[in-house]
Design a protein around this motif. Structure first.
Motif, PDB file in Angstrom:
ATOM      1  N   LEU A 139       9.035   0.005 -10.280  1.00  0.00           N
ATOM      2  CA  LEU A 139       9.047  -0.232  -8.840  1.00  0.00           C
ATOM      3  C   LEU A 139       7.638  -0.062  -8.272  1.00  0.00           C
ATOM      4  O   LEU A 139       7.154  -0.916  -7.522  1.00  0.00           O
ATOM      5  N   CYS A 176       5.056  -2.798  -8.552  1.00  0.00           N
ATOM      6  CA  CYS A 176       5.168  -4.011  -7.731  1.00  0.00           C
ATOM      7  C   CYS A 176       4.740  -3.772  -6.281  1.00  0.00           C
ATOM      8  O   CYS A 176       4.857  -4.664  -5.442  1.00  0.00           O
ATOM      9  N   LYS A 208      13.573  -5.918  -5.837  1.00  0.00           N
ATOM     10  CA  LYS A 208      13.144  -4.721  -6.562  1.00  0.00           C
ATOM     11  C   LYS A 208      13.603  -3.453  -5.825  1.00  0.00           C
ATOM     12  O   LYS A 208      14.124  -2.518  -6.433  1.00  0.00           O
TER      13      LYS A 208
END
Length: 242
Positions: A35, A38, A122
């Protein structure tokens, strides 16, 4: 180790106040590496609209530095700023929790901002598989909606200068530095936030200046700590406030 990685992917945090750093650390303490990898950081100028009401949700936003505002344009075409954010909170997270596909409000930078962006897919994957962050986001969303509801109920019964007085006390508590609040946004900004017309704002400002409840420096309005206390007393005589 986790905090070290957080600061490596969000290096601007090193220059933030400790309160903001702690909020990011707490929010993302269980975030997986995939996570955090990104995360995207974007610097935005004041007055930039980055979310529009009723558009599909594709990104979740976090305020790293600065302040943003939520604006409603639906009623008679009047601009009404009804909520502001200057702490770590997933903008777009409420919509995911409520199974909504579009943003429910328009978001605009009220100051220059550093924004952390995460792709919706995400963020949603993490949110729905991590009970801790799901409960935290639900709590933050509920708290902001509760505070907004209480404020709006108070505004509903306050008229003219009393409504402006409440806004100034709220801003003093949030933004005063060295005992002084410098009112930003001008008369139009005060009108947008209170829902009062500019003519009423002008009358109220004139009244407060004459009564010594605010001061003026050039074109900027100021509120000192003593003036803040007097404004607070004025509102406390009308409604029950903490």
């Amino acid at each position: 180790m986790r905090n070290k990685y957080l600061y490596s992917v969000l290096p601007f945090l090193k220059k933030c106040k400790r309160e903001t750093q702690q909020q990011f650390e707490d929010y993302f303490q269980t975030a997986p590496a995939w996570l955090m990898e990104c995360f995207q950081v974007e610097e935005m100028e004041k007055g930039q609209i980055f979310v529009r009401e009723n558009t599909p949700i594709d990104t979740i936003y976090f305020v790293g530095r600065g302040t943003i505002k939520a604006t409603d344009y639906r009623i008679y075409g009047i601009t009404y700023d009804f909520m502001s954010f200057d702490c770590v909170h997933a903008l777009g997270g409420m919509e995911i929790i409520m199974d909504l596909d579009t943003y429910m409000t328009t978001l605009e930078t009220a100051t220059p901002c550093t924004i952390v962006k995460i792709a919706k897919a995400k963020y949603e994957k993490w949110l729905l598989t991590d009970l801790r962050v799901l409960k935290l986001e639900a709590k933050l969303t509920g708290k902001s909606l509760l505070e907004d509801g209480r404020k709006n109920r108070a505004y509903l019964f306050l008229q003219g200068s009393d409504r402006l007085a409440m806004l100034l006390t709220e801003r003093y508590e949030l933004y005063a530095k060295n005992g002084i609040l410098r009112v930003r946004g001008g008369r139009q900004g005060l009108s947008d936030t209170t829902g009062l017309c500019v003519k009423t704002i002008n009358r109220s400002v004139k009244k407060f200046l004459e009564e010594g409840l605010i001061s003026k420096e050039g074109n900027q309005l100021l509120v000192s700590f003593e003036q803040y206390k007097k404004l607070k007393e004025l509102i406390a005589a009308i409604i029950d406030i903490e």
